[in-house]
Design an enzyme around this catalytic site. Structure first.
Site, short mmCIF file in Angstrom:
data_model
loop_
_atom_site.label_atom_id
_atom_site.label_comp_id
_atom_site.label_asym_id
_atom_site.label_seq_id
_atom_site.Cartn_x
_atom_site.Cartn_y
_atom_site.Cartn_z
N ASP A 1 -2.89 10.16 -79.95
CA ASP A 1 -3.11 10.60 -78.56
C ASP A 1 -2.83 12.10 -78.43
O ASP A 1 -2.26 12.55 -77.44
CB ASP A 1 -2.25 9.80 -77.57
CG ASP A 1 -2.71 9.98 -76.12
OD1 ASP A 1 -3.77 10.61 -75.89
OD2 ASP A 1 -2.02 9.49 -75.22
N HIS B 1 -2.51 3.07 -76.93
CA HIS B 1 -1.11 3.50 -76.75
C HIS B 1 -0.23 2.54 -75.94
O HIS B 1 0.26 2.88 -74.88
CB HIS B 1 -1.04 4.89 -76.12
CG HIS B 1 -1.95 5.16 -74.95
ND1 HIS B 1 -2.11 4.31 -73.89
CD2 HIS B 1 -2.74 6.24 -74.69
CE1 HIS B 1 -2.96 4.85 -73.03
NE2 HIS B 1 -3.36 6.02 -73.49
N HIS C 1 -2.77 20.83 -74.07
CA HIS C 1 -2.84 21.45 -72.74
C HIS C 1 -2.34 22.88 -72.85
O HIS C 1 -1.34 23.13 -73.54
CB HIS C 1 -1.96 20.70 -71.74
CG HIS C 1 -2.49 19.34 -71.38
ND1 HIS C 1 -3.58 19.16 -70.56
CD2 HIS C 1 -2.08 18.10 -71.73
CE1 HIS C 1 -3.81 17.85 -70.42
NE2 HIS C 1 -2.93 17.19 -71.13
N ASN D 1 -12.90 12.08 -72.48
CA ASN D 1 -12.59 12.76 -71.21
C ASN D 1 -12.74 14.27 -71.30
O ASN D 1 -11.83 15.04 -71.01
CB ASN D 1 -11.20 12.37 -70.70
CG ASN D 1 -10.07 12.81 -71.62
OD1 ASN D 1 -10.28 13.04 -72.81
ND2 ASN D 1 -8.86 12.92 -71.07
N PHE E 1 -0.20 15.57 -67.96
CA PHE E 1 0.31 14.55 -68.89
C PHE E 1 -0.23 14.85 -70.29
O PHE E 1 -1.43 15.11 -70.45
CB PHE E 1 -0.20 13.17 -68.48
CG PHE E 1 0.41 12.61 -67.23
CD1 PHE E 1 1.61 11.92 -67.28
CD2 PHE E 1 -0.23 12.74 -66.01
CE1 PHE E 1 2.17 11.37 -66.14
CE2 PHE E 1 0.32 12.20 -64.84
CZ PHE E 1 1.52 11.52 -64.91
N GLY E 2 0.62 14.77 -71.29
CA GLY E 2 0.10 14.81 -72.66
C GLY E 2 0.89 15.72 -73.58
O GLY E 2 1.54 16.67 -73.14
N1 LIG Z 1 -2.11 10.90 -72.83
C1 LIG Z 1 -1.96 11.87 -71.96
O1 LIG Z 1 -0.84 12.06 -71.49
N2 LIG Z 1 -2.98 12.65 -71.59
C2 LIG Z 1 -4.35 12.45 -71.94
C3 LIG Z 1 -5.07 11.49 -71.08
C4 LIG Z 1 -4.22 10.48 -70.42
O2 LIG Z 1 -3.74 10.72 -69.33
O3 LIG Z 1 -4.04 9.40 -71.02
C5 LIG Z 1 -5.08 13.78 -71.83
O4 LIG Z 1 -6.31 13.80 -71.95
O5 LIG Z 1 -4.41 14.80 -71.65
#
Ligand SMILES: NC(=O)N[C@@H](CC(=O)O)C(=O)O
Length: 425
Positions: free
Chosen positions: A300, A227, A304, A87, A318-319
């Site tokens: 994972d 996950h 960010h 991604n 998210f992440g």
């Molecule tokens: N795992 C995450 O919380 N984020 C992932 C992608 C996703 O949303 O799975 C990302 O690329 O930031």
């Protein structure tokens, strides 16, 4: 040039010296000598760790991470091979993009980078990407995933599973039924109601996993579940394996340790996909990892920039990052609790992910004639996590201020130290 690692506890067990010559382990024994000596007394030697699920963000989001900084973080975490998720911007859905990422990993030399190819063009879930061209490219892609997005169309998923059989590939599914998770922000349960955040039901994950294991059985292909995070998901994978379906599954360190009570803080550092689940789910994923239902731990690692995390919950990305803390979290949740031995840690963090991703030179045993991918780890160390102390360009760790056990002292990639005395080389 030869290097001898003196007195390491191999897989946490027998004490021995390891002699490395020309990037290969040439002797394991006592009283070995080399041009360079690394004192490993009291340290555990494990095969270099392999992460099947890393976001490196290059190309496109080099403000969050690059192949260089991400692989430096990987080396500090004891990893010698990382699989880079697709991604990026542009999406890794062509031979050109996957070759670029693969080449950057080789040039920098901190960890081998195995690109993951997108399943669908632009992760849009409409048309299959050029899976064969990515498999045939210099990057030799074997893992395909739209991670971040679910391949929710059952026909496309079926075709993808069928297609990758030709080159022994695997589809790594991000199991999230999109309609059931529209606007979802946190695990669905009494707490999401109390906090006024849109719930993300366990069934949204479980329904896709159930469908996909049946599809994998139907077409006789290989499925990997990214996950997984709920008790029901563990039960479905356990059932599928008992039927002989060719499915593997991963759990992240954060789902082994953290639960949704942390969301009470409304601090988006805890916002992640899939969401942190209940304490019962945490117990279930630990049990699943201990009994082999879950094959691997994958980070994972999702970097960010702070502006995407230091905002109100709904607006935040998210992440969470995780490469540099993964082994410590596994020690805390699985080894110190007696659920896994260090030999089993080597399986779930090195041998199994390498096998699933067909990274043939990684995940090998620490044995004579094998490539010298080695991590030296001090399980007696303690450290308080300081977000600024990271090689990653991003600092979105959920463990700030926490004391975690263990420390990676050294990492060797094909005999070359990428980390020594805890410092990047
Ligand atoms: N795992 C995450 O919380 N984020 C992932 C992608 C996703 O949303 O799975 C990302 O690329 O930031």
């Amino acid at each position: 040039m030869s290097t001898v690692i003196k007195g390491a506890r191999i897989l946490g067990d027998e004490v021995a010296d390891i002699l490395i010559e020309g990037g290969v382990i040439t002797q394991i024994g006592t009283d070995l000598n080399g041009d360079e000596t690394v004192d490993a007394e009291g340290l555990i030697a494990l095969p270099g760790l392999v992460d099947l699920h890393t976001h490196l963000r290059e190309p496109g989001r080099e403000d969050a991470e690059t192949v260089l900084t991400g692989t430096q973080a990987a080396a500090r975490g004891g990893f010698t091979c990382v699989f880079a998720m697709a991604n990026t911007e542009p999406v890794a859905d062509t031979a050109g993009v996957v070759e670029q990422v693969w080449r950057l990993g080789r040039e920098h030399g901190y960890a081998d980078v195995q690109p993951i190819g997108a399943v669908t063009v632009g992760l849009a879930g409409e048309h299959l990407a050029e899976l064969g061209a990515m498999a045939d490219s210099a990057a030799q892609v074997r893992v395909f995933s739209d991670d971040g997005k679910c391949v929710s169309d059952a026909v496309l998923m079926r075709r993808a599973l069928e297609y990758v059989k030709a080159f022994d590939g695997v589809i790594a599914q991000h199991a999230q039924e999109p309609r059931l998770t529209e606007g979802a922000q946190m695990n669905e349960g009494p707490l999401s109601g109390e906090l006024g955040l849109t719930g993300w039901p366990a069934v949204a994950e479980e329904a896709i996993i159930a469908r996909d294991v049946l599809l994998a059985e139907h077409v006789g292909s290989r499925l990997h579940v990214c996950h997984l995070s709920t008790r029901g998901s563990v039960e479905i994978v356990r059932w599928a394996k008992s039927r002989g379906i060719d499915v593997t599954a991963e759990v992240t360190p954060h789902h082994l340790l953290l639960d949704d009570e942390l969301v009470r803080s409304y601090d988006p550092i805890y916002k992640v996909n899939p969401p942190l689940r209940s304490k019962d789910d945490v117990l279930a994923v630990r049990e699943g990892l201990a009994d082999g239902t879950i094959d691997i731990v994958a980070t994972d690692h999702a970097p960010h920039p702070m502006e995407d995390k230091e905002c109100e919950w709904q607006a935040a990305a998210f992440g969470m990052i995780g490469l540099e803390t993964a082994l410590s979290i596994v020690q805390q949740t699985m080894v110190d609790t007696g659920a896994l031995t260090w030999a089993r840690v080597a399986e779930v963090m090195s041998a199994n992910p390498a096998r699933i991703g067909r990274a043939t030179t990684h995940g090998r045993p620490l044995a004579v004639g094998e490539p010298a991918h080695v991590v030296l780890y001090d399980p007696t160390a303690k450290r308080t996590i300081e977000p600024a102390d990271t090689a990653s360009l991003s600092r979105n760790t959920p463990y700030a201020g926490r004391e975690l056990p263990g420390r990676v002292v050294a990492t060797f990639l094909a005999g070359k130290p990428t980390v020594l005395e805890g410092k990047l080389q």
